[in-house]
Design an enzyme around this catalytic site. Structure first.
Site, PDB file in Angstrom:
ATOM      1  N   GLY A  35       3.905  39.943  18.961  1.00 50.95           N
ATOM      2  CA  GLY A  35       4.374  38.768  19.694  1.00 50.95           C
ATOM      3  C   GLY A  35       5.411  39.127  20.742  1.00 50.95           C
ATOM      4  N   GLU A  77       5.147  39.614  23.900  1.00 51.60           N
ATOM      5  CA  GLU A  77       4.741  40.662  24.843  1.00 51.60           C
ATOM      6  C   GLU A  77       4.900  40.214  26.294  1.00 51.60           C
ATOM      7  OE1 GLU A  77       2.803  39.393  22.472  1.00 51.60           O
ATOM      8  OE2 GLU A  77       2.152  40.961  21.108  1.00 51.60           O
ATOM      9  N   LYS A 108       3.400  36.890  27.200  1.00 50.25           N
ATOM     10  CA  LYS A 108       2.188  36.086  27.427  1.00 50.25           C
ATOM     11  C   LYS A 108       2.456  34.916  28.375  1.00 50.25           C
ATOM     12  CE  LYS A 108       2.022  35.551  22.942  1.00 50.25           C
ATOM     13  NZ  LYS A 108       3.022  36.552  22.492  1.00 50.25           N
ATOM     14  N   HIS A 167       7.259  30.950  24.653  1.00 50.21           N
ATOM     15  CA  HIS A 167       6.681  31.639  25.813  1.00 50.21           C
ATOM     16  C   HIS A 167       7.552  31.379  27.039  1.00 50.21           C
ATOM     17  CE1 HIS A 167       2.415  31.696  23.833  1.00 50.21           C
ATOM     18  NE2 HIS A 167       3.342  32.302  23.122  1.00 50.21           N
ATOM     19  N   ARG A 202      -7.402  21.249   2.760  1.00 52.43           N
ATOM     20  CA  ARG A 202      -8.092  19.990   3.060  1.00 52.43           C
ATOM     21  C   ARG A 202      -7.254  18.761   2.710  1.00 52.43           C
ATOM     22  NH1 ARG A 202     -13.544  22.122   0.299  1.00 52.43           N
ATOM     23  NH2 ARG A 202     -12.014  22.488  -1.330  1.00 52.43           N
ATOM     24  N   GLN A 245       1.811  34.353  19.299  1.00 53.75           N
ATOM     25  CA  GLN A 245       2.098  35.485  18.396  1.00 53.75           C
ATOM     26  C   GLN A 245       1.382  36.731  18.943  1.00 53.75           C
ATOM     27  OE1 GLN A 245       1.074  32.267  16.497  1.00 53.75           O
ATOM     28  NE2 GLN A 245       3.145  31.961  17.163  1.00 53.75           N
ATOM     29  N   THR A 295      14.045  31.347  18.231  1.00 59.94           N
ATOM     30  CA  THR A 295      15.095  31.281  17.211  1.00 59.94           C
ATOM     31  C   THR A 295      16.377  31.983  17.638  1.00 59.94           C
ATOM     32  OG1 THR A 295      14.210  33.290  16.227  1.00 59.94           O
ATOM     33  CG2 THR A 295      13.428  31.215  15.311  1.00 59.94           C
ATOM     34  N   ARG A 353      16.994  34.994  17.301  1.00 57.89           N
ATOM     35  CA  ARG A 353      17.263  36.142  16.433  1.00 57.89           C
ATOM     36  C   ARG A 353      17.113  37.444  17.216  1.00 57.89           C
ATOM     37  NH1 ARG A 353      13.040  35.364  11.612  1.00 57.89           N
ATOM     38  NH2 ARG A 353      11.767  34.639  13.349  1.00 57.89           N
ATOM     39  N   ARG A 390      15.669  40.869  18.144  1.00 62.46           N
ATOM     40  CA  ARG A 390      14.381  41.480  17.818  1.00 62.46           C
ATOM     41  C   ARG A 390      14.591  42.932  17.429  1.00 62.46           C
ATOM     42  NH1 ARG A 390      11.886  39.073  23.360  1.00 62.46           N
ATOM     43  NH2 ARG A 390      11.430  36.967  22.646  1.00 62.46           N
ATOM     44  N   LYS A 434       7.326  44.861  30.867  1.00 63.40           N
ATOM     45  CA  LYS A 434       8.677  45.330  30.544  1.00 63.40           C
ATOM     46  C   LYS A 434       8.881  46.839  30.692  1.00 63.40           C
ATOM     47  CE  LYS A 434      11.220  42.521  28.081  1.00 63.40           C
ATOM     48  NZ  LYS A 434      11.813  41.555  27.149  1.00 63.40           N
ATOM     49  N   SER A 435       8.052  47.520  31.504  1.00 62.50           N
ATOM     50  CA  SER A 435       8.308  48.952  31.695  1.00 62.50           C
ATOM     51  C   SER A 435       9.605  49.165  32.460  1.00 62.50           C
ATOM     52  CB  SER A 435       7.151  49.645  32.394  1.00 62.50           C
ATOM     53  OG  SER A 435       6.343  48.752  33.059  1.00 62.50           O
TER      54      SER A 435
END
Ligand code: GDP
Ligand code: IMO
Ligand code: MG
Length: 420
Positions: A11, A13, A15, A40, A142, A221, A298, A300, A302, A328-329
């Site tokens: 996740g 990345e 997106k 995102h 269900r 994700q 969140t 947090r 990484r 992100k290079s």
């Protein structure tokens, strides 16, 4: 036909950014799984926007945005998000459609998520606590409620029946809560959502495809968090891979055309679970700081580490990636050496295969070292202008995974993108 954009790692990345960059070439963006556990980010005109449930095409006036049946929706967070988007230049009133089959996250789903995580103690998954797992459990069991149910005259009754089950669960967990405090905002948000088209998204999407409209399926994700193929049990509760598009939107497999697979030039992970190339040291700290690696949902911190080719190959295989995108290079500028894990050593064997028991296996990553680069990449717009040492690194990655790059992202802004 539908093209897919999804993450090849754990996740985050990029997106959101990539979907936003691609949207001018498309008519529709549709989310097919996940829910407000996603965050995102997209950036343009000096402003950053974070989306949780709304597809990342929402800031383009021409683009239809669909929340598909495979998504789980928390009315409270979606209402807030819609209001925020409307006040920052998007037009959700005109451009947002919601599948009637998407499942509803109830306040008690969030409580059960919290109770279950607390109960797991040190074995917790590190869930975003957005109620994702309990909601998908009710879907599979269900007994869930869907967005279409909010229009039923007996919605309140249906709600009470599901909540009665959750209360039993919460009591079993000995979990203290105050549901009365949470319900008014929930029912207010449910009313709010009724102004949006609540549709049979599978018909709408197939109809749009038959009219030749171009659609992006936006993943949330990443592949290594997939319920079947991720590092189980440290995963999310949906199929994050290309296959998820078929279930999550109601499109047939032969309608899937391009698959854009996104990977960061290094790796990050939020929450618990295996991370073979993790750097719990100064290097990891530097990656976190330069990459601003804090969760978009969140906040947090990484976990960070070097690029992991065995998992990347696995992700490319599972998804049928046709177009590879590296993000992100630019964050790696200034590292004297850049490492890439190209094999795992497990006991005395070298392998590229992800072991079944990845959560328990002792993996010794085998690294290949590349000379770093000091140049700032964020202003570069042509591949040829990138430093030679960067190209050596990227050429090795492409050759190892036998897939060609079609885009390189070198900053969070829309403009900071190199097309190959
Ligand atoms: P997503 O969940 O895959 O959409 O990714 P997130 O938005 O959670 O995390 C990606 C973060 O990196 C966000 O803060 C983006 O603004 C940022 N970002 C995206 N692409 C790039 C890039 O190429 N370089 C840098 N430096 N930041 C990027
Ligand atoms: P985007 O779409 C990164 C992680 C959580 C946790 C695990 C299960 O922004 O890439 P859940 O709340 O789904 O039950 O949590 O999955 N996780 C993510 N990590 N990016 C995400 O989304 C994530 N969504 C869930 O941290 O480890
Ligand atoms: Mg994210």
């Amino acid at each position: 036909m539908i093209d897919v954009v999804l993450g090849l790692q754990w996740g985050d990345e990029g997106k959101g950014k990539i979907v936003d960059v691609l949207t001018p070439q498309y008519d529709v963006v549709a989310r097919f799984q996940g829910g407000p556990n996603a965050g995102h980010s997209l950036e343009f005109n000096g402003q950053k926007h974070v989306l949780n449930t709304i597809p990342s095409g929402i800031f383009h006036e021409h683009c239809t945005n669909i929340i598909g049946n495979g998504v789980v929706i928390d009315p409270v967070t979606l209402k807030k998000e819609i209001e925020k988007v409307a006040s920052s230049g998007g037009n959700p009133t005109k451009n947002l459609f919601i599948s009637q089959k998407a499942h509803l996250i109830l306040p008690t789903h969030r409580l059960v998520d919290a109770a279950s995580e607390a109960n797991k103690g040190e074995h917790k998954i590190g869930s975003t606590l957005r109620g994702i797992s309990p909601t998908y459990q009710d879907k599979i069991g269900r007994s869930g409620l869907r967005i279409g149910d909010i229009l039923a005259p007996n919605f309140r009754q249906k709600y009470n029946a599901v909540v009665a089950n959750h209360k039993q669960l919460l009591d079993r967990f000995n979990f203290e809560y105050n549901l009365e405090e949470l319900e008014p905002a929930f029912f207010e948000a449910v009313e709010f959502l009724k102004q949006f088209p609540i549709i049979s998204s599978e018909y709408m999407i197939n109809d749009l495809m038959s009219k030749g409209k171009k659609i992006i399926g936006e993943g949330a994700q990443g592949t290594l968090l997939d319920i079947d193929f991720g590092s189980y049990p440290f995963v999310t509760s949906s199929n994050t891979i290309t296959g998820g598009v078929c279930n999550g939107l109601g499109v047939a497999p032969q309608k899937v055309n391009k698959v854009y697979g996104i990977f960061k030039a290094y790796c990050t992970r939020v929450g618990s679970g295996p991370f073979p190339t993790e750097q719990e040291n100064e290097t990891g700290e530097k990656l976190r700081k330069l990459g601003f690696e804090f969760g978009a949902t969140t906040g947090r911190p990484r976990r960070t580490g070097w690029l992991d080719l065995p998992t990347l190959k696995y992700a490319i295989m599972l998804n049928g990636v046709t177009d590879l995108i590296c993000t992100k290079s630019d964050v790696l500028s200034g590292f004297e050496e850049v490492l890439v894990c190209d094999q795992y050593q497990i006991e005395d064997k070298l392998t590229n295969e992800i072991p079944f028991n990845i959560a328990d296996a002792v993996i010794n990553p085998q690294y290949k070292s590349f000379k770093g680069w000091s140049e700032d990449l964020t202003g570069i717009r042509q591949y040829n202008d990138l430093p030679e040492t960067f190209k050596q690194y990227m050429n090795y990655v492409q050759a190892s995974i036998d897939t060609k790059l079609s885009m390189i992202s070198i900053g969070p802004d829309r403009e900071q993108t190199i097309f190959m």
